[in-house]
Design an enzyme around this catalytic site. Structure first.
Site, PDB file in Angstrom:
ATOM      1  N   TYR A 154       0.937  -1.364  -0.112  1.00  0.00           N
ATOM      2  CA  TYR A 154       0.052  -0.134   0.309  1.00  0.00           C
ATOM      3  C   TYR A 154       1.028   1.307  -0.060  1.00  0.00           C
ATOM      4  O   TYR A 154       0.307   2.323   0.425  1.00  0.00           O
ATOM      5  CB  TYR A 154      -1.113  -0.036   0.999  1.00  0.00           C
ATOM      6  CG  TYR A 154      -2.354  -0.962   0.831  1.00  0.00           C
ATOM      7  CD1 TYR A 154      -3.142  -0.443   0.331  1.00  0.00           C
ATOM      8  CD2 TYR A 154      -2.471  -1.924   1.705  1.00  0.00           C
ATOM      9  CE1 TYR A 154      -4.427  -1.301  -0.207  1.00  0.00           C
ATOM     10  CE2 TYR A 154      -3.553  -2.660   1.544  1.00  0.00           C
ATOM     11  CZ  TYR A 154      -4.546  -2.360   0.722  1.00  0.00           C
ATOM     12  OH  TYR A 154      -5.757  -3.155   0.539  1.00  0.00           O
TER      13      TYR A 154
ATOM     14  N   ARG B 126     -18.732  -5.409  -1.936  1.00  0.00           N
ATOM     15  CA  ARG B 126     -18.633  -4.639  -0.596  1.00  0.00           C
ATOM     16  C   ARG B 126     -19.930  -4.209  -0.078  1.00  0.00           C
ATOM     17  O   ARG B 126     -20.298  -4.226   1.319  1.00  0.00           O
ATOM     18  CB  ARG B 126     -17.851  -3.384  -0.879  1.00  0.00           C
ATOM     19  CG  ARG B 126     -16.271  -3.712  -1.024  1.00  0.00           C
ATOM     20  CD  ARG B 126     -15.773  -2.427  -1.397  1.00  0.00           C
ATOM     21  NE  ARG B 126     -13.948  -2.588  -1.326  1.00  0.00           N
ATOM     22  CZ  ARG B 126     -13.080  -1.846  -1.899  1.00  0.00           C
ATOM     23  NH1 ARG B 126     -13.450  -0.828  -2.854  1.00  0.00           N
ATOM     24  NH2 ARG B 126     -11.775  -1.988  -1.563  1.00  0.00           N
TER      25      ARG B 126
ATOM     26  N   HIS C 282     -10.018  -6.267  -1.586  1.00  0.00           N
ATOM     27  CA  HIS C 282      -9.342  -5.137  -2.479  1.00  0.00           C
ATOM     28  C   HIS C 282      -9.225  -5.594  -4.148  1.00  0.00           C
ATOM     29  O   HIS C 282      -9.317  -6.726  -4.353  1.00  0.00           O
ATOM     30  CB  HIS C 282      -7.562  -5.234  -1.909  1.00  0.00           C
ATOM     31  CG  HIS C 282      -6.615  -4.600  -3.182  1.00  0.00           C
ATOM     32  ND1 HIS C 282      -6.277  -3.454  -2.866  1.00  0.00           N
ATOM     33  CD2 HIS C 282      -5.992  -5.164  -3.871  1.00  0.00           C
ATOM     34  CE1 HIS C 282      -5.555  -2.965  -3.863  1.00  0.00           C
ATOM     35  NE2 HIS C 282      -5.282  -4.200  -4.718  1.00  0.00           N
TER      36      HIS C 282
ATOM     37  N   GLU D  60       1.095  -5.897  -8.939  1.00  0.00           N
ATOM     38  CA  GLU D  60       0.460  -6.387  -7.517  1.00  0.00           C
ATOM     39  C   GLU D  60       0.519  -8.019  -7.579  1.00  0.00           C
ATOM     40  O   GLU D  60       0.464  -8.664  -6.588  1.00  0.00           O
ATOM     41  CB  GLU D  60      -1.077  -5.803  -7.255  1.00  0.00           C
ATOM     42  CG  GLU D  60      -0.956  -4.607  -6.788  1.00  0.00           C
ATOM     43  CD  GLU D  60      -2.364  -3.780  -6.707  1.00  0.00           C
ATOM     44  OE1 GLU D  60      -3.246  -4.437  -6.933  1.00  0.00           O
ATOM     45  OE2 GLU D  60      -2.517  -2.630  -6.407  1.00  0.00           O
TER      46      GLU D  60
HETATM   47  N1  UDP Z   1      -9.121   3.258   3.158  1.00  0.00           N
HETATM   48  C1  UDP Z   1      -9.658   3.715   4.810  1.00  0.00           C
HETATM   49  N2  UDP Z   1      -9.836   5.108   4.865  1.00  0.00           N
HETATM   50  C2  UDP Z   1     -10.280   5.764   3.705  1.00  0.00           C
HETATM   51  C3  UDP Z   1      -9.754   5.347   2.569  1.00  0.00           C
HETATM   52  C4  UDP Z   1      -9.103   4.176   2.323  1.00  0.00           C
HETATM   53  O1  UDP Z   1      -9.636   3.145   5.513  1.00  0.00           O
HETATM   54  O2  UDP Z   1     -10.661   7.016   3.590  1.00  0.00           O
HETATM   55  C5  UDP Z   1      -8.617   1.903   3.211  1.00  0.00           C
HETATM   56  C6  UDP Z   1      -9.755   0.995   2.643  1.00  0.00           C
HETATM   57  O3  UDP Z   1      -9.637  -0.246   3.247  1.00  0.00           O
HETATM   58  C7  UDP Z   1      -9.462   1.058   1.306  1.00  0.00           C
HETATM   59  C8  UDP Z   1      -7.683   1.004   1.208  1.00  0.00           C
HETATM   60  O4  UDP Z   1      -7.625   1.905   2.309  1.00  0.00           O
HETATM   61  O5  UDP Z   1      -9.780  -0.298   0.608  1.00  0.00           O
HETATM   62  C9  UDP Z   1      -7.250   1.775   0.096  1.00  0.00           C
HETATM   63  O6  UDP Z   1      -7.747   2.725  -0.340  1.00  0.00           O
HETATM   64  P1  UDP Z   1      -8.127   3.183  -1.980  1.00  0.00           P
HETATM   65  O7  UDP Z   1      -8.581   4.606  -1.967  1.00  0.00           O
HETATM   66  O8  UDP Z   1      -7.045   2.638  -2.802  1.00  0.00           O
HETATM   67  O9  UDP Z   1      -9.670   2.286  -1.978  1.00  0.00           O
HETATM   68  P2  UDP Z   1     -10.079   0.941  -2.884  1.00  0.00           P
HETATM   69  O10 UDP Z   1      -9.171   0.889  -4.085  1.00  0.00           O
HETATM   70  O11 UDP Z   1      -9.686  -0.323  -2.098  1.00  0.00           O
HETATM   71  O12 UDP Z   1     -11.370   1.098  -3.188  1.00  0.00           O
HETATM   72 MG    MG Z   2      -7.179   1.255  -4.267  1.00  0.00          MG
END
Ligand code: UDP
Ligand code: MG
Length: 140
Positions: A48, A101, A114, A125
């Site tokens: 990440y 989700r 994810h 990844e």
């Molecule tokens: N996340 C969080 N709070 C936020 C944004 C993201 O806890 O405000 C966490 C959540 O588990 C998310 C991950 O960080 O899936 C990666 O964030 P991203 O914005 O890439 O979201 P995704 O691609 O998973 O939808």
């Molecule tokens: Mg993401």
């Protein structure tokens, strides 16, 4: 084309992995590789890395190391954008009906799954979890 999904620790702990795998297969994805892994903190921070410095980063890596997770290399037509549609918005309260989700996530942080957000990140990844030799041995 391939993409990477990870069934996250919340969904493994709540026994939803089988339902999520079935959902992915119903959505037309073929499973090319799978593992059950417990990430170390350095591994979660590396995976990440793009989010380093964001306010949720410490919570995210703590959560992702809290228990086993299941990385999956998946293929289908338009794999990356299609998987993003199938998983739904990051925050389950904003996710469309019928998405993974919406069905299985607990919260914006503990959100069940994810998915890679571009072909370039999908390749990076997939390589993070599955060495080329392992994919080749699987015929993937
Ligand atoms: N996340 C969080 N709070 C936020 C944004 C993201 O806890 O405000 C966490 C959540 O588990 C998310 C991950 O960080 O899936 C990666 O964030 P991203 O914005 O890439 O979201 P995704 O691609 O998973 O939808
Ligand atoms: Mg993401």
């Amino acid at each position: 084309m391939q993409t990477l999904a990870i069934i996250k620790p919340d969904a493994i702990a709540s026994g939803k992995a089988g339902l999520i795998l079935a959902h992915l297969q119903e959505a037309g994805f073929t499973m090319n590789a799978a593992r059950l892994v417990r990430l170390t903190l350095p591994q979660a921070e590396a995976f990440y890395g793009v989010h380093k410095g964001r306010p949720f980063f410490a919570e995210l890596v703590a959560f992702m190391t809290s228990g086993p997770c299941m990385p999956l290399a998946l293929s289908r037509k338009d794999a990356v954008p299609h998987l993003r549609t199938v998983i739904g918005a990051t925050d389950p309260s904003e996710a469309a009906a019928g998405t993974i989700r919406k069905l299985y996530a607990e919260s914006k942080g503990r959100n069940a799954i994810h998915a890679s957000d571009s072909d370039e990140n999908a390749a990076r990844e997939i390589a993070f979890f599955f060495p080329e030799g392992e994919l080749a041995a699987l015929g993937s």
